[in-house]
Design a protein around this motif. Structure first.
Motif, PDB file in Angstrom:
ATOM      1  N   UNK A 100       0.834  -1.205   0.000  1.00  0.00           N
ATOM      2  CA  UNK A 100       0.000   0.000   0.000  1.00  0.00           C
ATOM      3  C   UNK A 100       0.869   1.257   0.000  1.00  0.00           C
ATOM      4  N   UNK A 101       0.326   2.395  -0.443  1.00  0.00           N
ATOM      5  CA  UNK A 101       1.082   3.650  -0.393  1.00  0.00           C
ATOM      6  C   UNK A 101       1.540   3.960   1.028  1.00  0.00           C
ATOM      7  N   UNK A 102       2.645   4.672   1.125  1.00  0.00           N
ATOM      8  CA  UNK A 102       3.248   4.956   2.418  1.00  0.00           C
ATOM      9  C   UNK A 102       2.288   5.682   3.352  1.00  0.00           C
ATOM     10  N   UNK A 103       1.497   6.633   2.821  1.00  0.00           N
ATOM     11  CA  UNK A 103       0.613   7.386   3.711  1.00  0.00           C
ATOM     12  C   UNK A 103      -0.501   6.520   4.272  1.00  0.00           C
ATOM     13  N   UNK A 104      -0.955   5.519   3.529  1.00  0.00           N
ATOM     14  CA  UNK A 104      -1.962   4.609   4.067  1.00  0.00           C
ATOM     15  C   UNK A 104      -1.354   3.709   5.134  1.00  0.00           C
ATOM     16  N   UNK A 105      -0.140   3.239   4.886  1.00  0.00           N
ATOM     17  CA  UNK A 105       0.530   2.402   5.879  1.00  0.00           C
ATOM     18  C   UNK A 105       0.796   3.180   7.160  1.00  0.00           C
ATOM     19  N   UNK A 106       1.119   4.473   7.010  1.00  0.00           N
ATOM     20  CA  UNK A 106       1.379   5.301   8.190  1.00  0.00           C
ATOM     21  C   UNK A 106       0.104   5.536   8.994  1.00  0.00           C
ATOM     22  N   UNK A 107      -1.035   5.584   8.311  1.00  0.00           N
ATOM     23  CA  UNK A 107      -2.301   5.861   8.988  1.00  0.00           C
ATOM     24  C   UNK A 107      -2.908   4.614   9.621  1.00  0.00           C
ATOM     25  N   UNK A 108      -2.492   3.434   9.167  1.00  0.00           N
ATOM     26  CA  UNK A 108      -3.082   2.186   9.652  1.00  0.00           C
ATOM     27  C   UNK A 108      -2.540   1.819  11.030  1.00  0.00           C
ATOM     28  N   UNK A 109      -3.256   0.918  11.704  1.00  0.00           N
ATOM     29  CA  UNK A 109      -2.781   0.411  12.997  1.00  0.00           C
ATOM     30  C   UNK A 109      -1.564  -0.487  12.820  1.00  0.00           C
ATOM     31  N   UNK A 110      -1.480  -1.125  11.664  1.00  0.00           N
ATOM     32  CA  UNK A 110      -0.336  -2.007  11.376  1.00  0.00           C
ATOM     33  C   UNK A 110      -0.253  -2.219   9.876  1.00  0.00           C
ATOM     34  N   UNK A 111       0.945  -2.629   9.442  1.00  0.00           N
ATOM     35  CA  UNK A 111       1.153  -3.030   8.053  1.00  0.00           C
ATOM     36  C   UNK A 111       1.424  -4.523   8.039  1.00  0.00           C
ATOM     37  N   UNK A 112       0.704  -5.234   7.172  1.00  0.00           N
ATOM     38  CA  UNK A 112       0.893  -6.680   7.084  1.00  0.00           C
ATOM     39  C   UNK A 112       1.623  -7.002   5.786  1.00  0.00           C
ATOM     40  N   UNK A 113       1.764  -8.271   5.460  1.00  0.00           N
ATOM     41  CA  UNK A 113       2.481  -8.663   4.252  1.00  0.00           C
ATOM     42  C   UNK A 113       1.769  -8.207   2.989  1.00  0.00           C
ATOM     43  N   UNK A 114       2.457  -8.261   1.882  1.00  0.00           N
ATOM     44  CA  UNK A 114       1.880  -7.851   0.606  1.00  0.00           C
ATOM     45  C   UNK A 114       0.838  -8.871   0.153  1.00  0.00           C
ATOM     46  N   UNK A 115       0.049  -8.466  -0.838  1.00  0.00           N
ATOM     47  CA  UNK A 115      -0.940  -9.396  -1.383  1.00  0.00           C
ATOM     48  C   UNK A 115      -0.240 -10.576  -2.054  1.00  0.00           C
ATOM     49  N   UNK A 116       0.903 -10.344  -2.668  1.00  0.00           N
ATOM     50  CA  UNK A 116       1.643 -11.435  -3.313  1.00  0.00           C
ATOM     51  C   UNK A 116       2.156 -12.445  -2.304  1.00  0.00           C
ATOM     52  N   UNK A 117       2.378 -11.980  -1.064  1.00  0.00           N
ATOM     53  CA  UNK A 117       2.864 -12.864   0.005  1.00  0.00           C
ATOM     54  C   UNK A 117       1.745 -13.376   0.898  1.00  0.00           C
ATOM     55  N   UNK A 118       0.483 -13.235   0.447  1.00  0.00           N
ATOM     56  CA  UNK A 118      -0.675 -13.683   1.233  1.00  0.00           C
ATOM     57  C   UNK A 118      -0.727 -13.032   2.609  1.00  0.00           C
ATOM     58  N   UNK A 119      -0.433 -11.730   2.632  1.00  0.00           N
ATOM     59  CA  UNK A 119      -0.432 -11.010   3.906  1.00  0.00           C
ATOM     60  C   UNK A 119      -1.762 -11.077   4.629  1.00  0.00           C
ATOM     61  N   UNK A 120      -2.876 -11.023   3.897  1.00  0.00           N
ATOM     62  CA  UNK A 120      -4.187 -11.088   4.533  1.00  0.00           C
ATOM     63  C   UNK A 120      -4.409 -12.446   5.181  1.00  0.00           C
ATOM     64  N   UNK A 121      -3.999 -13.506   4.520  1.00  0.00           N
ATOM     65  CA  UNK A 121      -4.170 -14.844   5.073  1.00  0.00           C
ATOM     66  C   UNK A 121      -3.429 -14.987   6.395  1.00  0.00           C
ATOM     67  N   UNK A 122      -2.212 -14.476   6.444  1.00  0.00           N
ATOM     68  CA  UNK A 122      -1.417 -14.558   7.681  1.00  0.00           C
ATOM     69  C   UNK A 122      -2.126 -13.815   8.812  1.00  0.00           C
ATOM     70  N   UNK A 123      -2.651 -12.621   8.518  1.00  0.00           N
ATOM     71  CA  UNK A 123      -3.321 -11.824   9.546  1.00  0.00           C
ATOM     72  C   UNK A 123      -4.614 -12.488  10.017  1.00  0.00           C
ATOM     73  N   UNK A 124      -5.433 -12.960   9.099  1.00  0.00           N
ATOM     74  CA  UNK A 124      -6.691 -13.606   9.497  1.00  0.00           C
ATOM     75  C   UNK A 124      -6.440 -14.888  10.273  1.00  0.00           C
ATOM     76  N   UNK A 125      -5.433 -15.642   9.868  1.00  0.00           N
ATOM     77  CA  UNK A 125      -5.127 -16.873  10.592  1.00  0.00           C
ATOM     78  C   UNK A 125      -4.630 -16.572  12.008  1.00  0.00           C
ATOM     79  N   UNK A 126      -3.986 -15.438  12.184  1.00  0.00           N
ATOM     80  CA  UNK A 126      -3.552 -15.049  13.526  1.00  0.00           C
ATOM     81  C   UNK A 126      -4.753 -14.681  14.393  1.00  0.00           C
ATOM     82  N   UNK A 127      -5.752 -14.036  13.804  1.00  0.00           N
ATOM     83  CA  UNK A 127      -6.933 -13.614  14.558  1.00  0.00           C
ATOM     84  C   UNK A 127      -7.906 -14.758  14.789  1.00  0.00           C
ATOM     85  N   UNK A 128      -7.968 -15.703  13.837  1.00  0.00           N
ATOM     86  CA  UNK A 128      -8.918 -16.807  13.932  1.00  0.00           C
ATOM     87  C   UNK A 128      -8.156 -18.131  13.899  1.00  0.00           C
ATOM     88  N   UNK A 129      -7.474 -18.409  14.967  1.00  0.00           N
ATOM     89  CA  UNK A 129      -6.650 -19.623  15.026  1.00  0.00           C
ATOM     90  C   UNK A 129      -7.532 -20.850  15.168  1.00  0.00           C
TER      91      UNK A 129
END
Length: 265
Positions: free
Chosen positions: A236-265
């Motif tokens: 994501x653009x730097x300003x969006x990453x700065x505004x977010x609570x956290x930055x996760x992995x890229x879409x190419x690295x399945x960043x969303x999957x890693x985050x959801x799996x952490x929240x819903x173990x």
């Protein structure tokens, strides 16, 4: 955010978050993680700038059969079970179109016709503008109120587009300049993914501190600010990453999957 945080409302952007634009696919890991979140009791909401017609194939691919989707940056609320729009916000785009034409010479335009396709001033790339396109004279493009108007400044850079429109005021609407394409998305005033999600959250009776959102584009600022935990994708653009609570992995690295799996173990 407490270590035992488990969201009850999970809002997910499509392009660049669920779906990798480079491959035009949703990975198996992301699909599995979304399914796990749903099975874990979360209310999943796909929140996207895409039209209703562009969102339905994604709902099908994810296997979602209940809940809601927010399309056109919150202008169109969709009942996922019925695959039908249940509410549509629209606005008079005629003065907006007039102003955009003054500042963006050579642009082409598309006005959404919900569930049907788009009225277009010239052909768009079918991979970018989902659904049928009907060529329409400019003076007829916004004859009726529309939920979404798109302007593509063909051949220009998104940064140039953002600079050109930085001080331009468009009446009775909200605009977003795309991060990756020379696109402007215009929706009714006061609408954003965040505003639409807050209305939905209230109607569903979900506590504000049980909300989660993930996105990667300039139309995701309000959504990430709205969520108790709002995360930006790694690309994501730097300003969006700065505004977010956290930055996760890229879409190419399945960043969303890693985050959801952490929240819903």
């Amino acid at each position: 955010m407490s270590a035992d945080f488990k969201p009850e409302l999970v809002a997910l952007d499509i392009d660049g978050t669920l779906l990798d634009p480079e491959t035009d696919t949703i990975s198996a890991a992301v699909k599995d993680a979304v399914r796990r979140a749903a099975e874990g009791g979360a209310q999943l909401v796909v929140a996207t700038g895409r039209t209703f017609l562009g969102t339905v194939p994604v709902l099908d691919e994810l296997g979602l059969t209940s809940g809601f989707a927010l399309c056109s940056n919150g202008a169109v609320l969709v009942d996922v079970a019925r695959r039908e729009p249940v509410s549509v916000a629209s606005f008079d785009a005629t003065p907006v179109l007039r102003t955009l034409r003054e500042h963006l010479p050579g642009s082409i335009y598309a006005a959404e016709d919900v569930g049907v396709g788009n009225l277009v001033s010239a052909p768009f790339d079918p991979e970018k503008l989902h659904g049928p396109q009907r060529l329409t004279p400019l003076d007829e493009l916004t004859a009726a109120p529309v939920p979404r108007l798109i302007a593509e400044w063909t051949g220009r850079d998104p940064a140039e587009l953002a600079t050109t429109l930085a001080d331009v005021r468009l009446p009775q609407c909200a605009i977003t300049v795309d991060t990756y394409e020379p696109w402007v998305t215009v929706v009714p005033e006061g609408l954003s993914k965040g505003a639409a999600l807050e209305k939905l959250r209230t109607e569903l009776g979900i506590a504000p501190d049980r909300t989660f959102a993930a996105g990667d584009g300039t139309n995701d600022f309000e959504m990430l600010s709205w969520a108790a935990r709002g995360v930006a994708m790694g690309q994501a653009p730097l300003d969006l990453r700065a505004a977010a609570d956290a930055t996760i992995g890229t879409v190419a690295d399945d960043g969303l999957a890693v985050e959801l799996n952490r929240l819903f173990t």
